[in-house]
Design a protein around this motif. Structure first.
Motif, PDB file in Angstrom:
ATOM      1  N   MET A   1      18.845  73.787  85.229  1.00 27.16           N
ATOM      2  CA  MET A   1      17.984  74.336  84.220  1.00 27.16           C
ATOM      3  C   MET A   1      17.247  75.770  84.662  1.00 27.16           C
TER       4      MET A   1
ATOM      5  N   ASP B   1      12.340  73.146  73.753  1.00 28.08           N
ATOM      6  CA  ASP B   1      13.468  73.276  74.870  1.00 28.08           C
ATOM      7  C   ASP B   1      13.008  73.772  76.407  1.00 28.08           C
TER       8      ASP B   1
ATOM      9  N   THR C   1      23.346  72.635  79.689  1.00 27.24           N
ATOM     10  CA  THR C   1      22.436  71.462  79.951  1.00 27.24           C
ATOM     11  C   THR C   1      21.243  71.576  79.097  1.00 27.24           C
ATOM     12  N   PRO C   2      21.241  70.776  77.773  1.00 23.77           N
ATOM     13  CA  PRO C   2      20.223  70.611  76.938  1.00 23.77           C
ATOM     14  C   PRO C   2      19.066  69.645  77.680  1.00 23.77           C
ATOM     15  N   LEU C   3      17.908  69.616  77.389  1.00 19.48           N
ATOM     16  CA  LEU C   3      16.949  68.726  78.018  1.00 19.48           C
ATOM     17  C   LEU C   3      17.181  67.437  77.620  1.00 19.48           C
TER      18      LEU C   3
ATOM     19  N   SER D   1      15.927  74.528  79.075  1.00 21.22           N
ATOM     20  CA  SER D   1      17.319  74.009  79.170  1.00 21.22           C
ATOM     21  C   SER D   1      18.137  75.307  79.041  1.00 21.22           C
TER      22      SER D   1
END
Length: 302
Positions: A114, A217, A241-243, A237
């Motif tokens: 992140m 995000d 890697t999205p949250l 994010s």
């Protein structure tokens, strides 16, 4: 994915000759020179602690020998690992890290997978202006919603606490995206949760609007290091890697001793006795801050 939250109380650190000279030997030459250029001892100590926090993190969490670490800054001032390129890690997720120092503390926050930014602020009264005048000067830095939250907080001390809380949130976001001075602070608006901040607890409920639209995000962690120091961490994010939909509990900041700060350190240069003489000649801090404003101008990311 890993998380690191470290704090060092440099305000109460009174380095001995051996401590200061050892610390100076363990950072890069240009970092040592930059630390030595500070007029006041408090600023020099904060900068030194920040450099040591960064190197400790890279050594212990990224698995790079102290002597091989080469840190540099982006054009906007954000620190990054320039060498070595190949990093041994127990995970495929890349680390992002950031530091901040203000008031009595230097802090480091790092996260795998992140984007991250951190900012610490001390709740202090303006040095040479009244609180209303101080707020008037800062009017353009906050939205109408934010000013409503600040000015409805209660006493002037409570209003300042909410002011610095908003400021730290904005700074953490700016440092995470790495834009530095050119970002219009009114583009971001924070909506605070009703729960009060308390020592030993990390809040994640604060929401951000970017250009008047909710931005999901980003996550913001808020906590108190002590009754006067508030710290905000922005987590964003990345393309990879999205949250996550469910967030794990945020780690609290761990307060390090000087022994812990240098536990993995190894000297990079010979001892420089004149560096201690120069440090001892510095006044601890200005006799009177001309204005608290000087400490909250948007800096380049540390």
């Amino acid at each position: 994915m890993g998380s690191v939250r470290w704090a060092f109380r440099c305000g109460s650190w009174t380095p001995t000759r051996s401590e200061w000279l050892f610390a100076a030997r363990c950072i890069q030459r240009e970092e040592k020179d930059r630390v030595g250029q500070f007029v006041f001892a408090n600023d020099a100590k904060s900068a030194m602690a920040g450099r040591l926090l960064l190197r400790k993190f890279v050594c212990e969490k990224m698995g790079i020998p102290w002597s091989q670490i080469r840190l540099e800054r982006t054009a906007k001032g954000k620190p990054y690992l320039a060498a070595p390129v190949q990093v041994s890690s127990d995970s495929d997720w890349a680390w992002s890290f950031n530091i901040s120092h203000q008031g009595d503390y230097a802090v480091l926050a790092a996260e795998q997978g992140m984007e991250i930014g951190v900012d610490v602020m001390k709740n202090t009264m303006p040095g040479s202006s009244s609180v209303p005048e101080f707020f008037r000067i800062m009017t353009r830095q906050f939205t109408a919603h934010e000013w409503s939250a600040i000015q409805s907080a209660g006493s002037e001390h409570q209003q300042l606490a909410v002011f610095y809380r908003h400021w730290a949130l904005k700074e953490s976001f700016i440092k995470a995206i790495g834009t530095g001075l050119g970002f219009n602070l009114q583009r971001v608006e924070f909506h605070l949760p009703p729960e009060p901040l308390a020592q030993g607890r990390v809040l994640q409920q604060t929401k951000m609007l970017l250009d008047e639209e909710p931005d999901d995000d980003w996550i913001f962690e808020e906590s108190l290091l002590d009754v006067d120091h508030h710290v905000a961490v922005a987590l964003g994010s990345t393309d990879k890697t999205p949250l996550p939909s469910a967030l794990p509990p945020s780690p609290a900041f761990t307060l390090l001793s000087f022994t812990e700060l240098i536990a993995s350190a190894s000297p990079l240069a010979e001892e420089d006795p004149a560096y201690w003489v120069s440090f001892r000649m510095k006044a601890e801090a200005p006799q009177r801050q001309k204005n608290t404003l000087t400490s909250i101008q948007p800096p380049a990311s540390h």
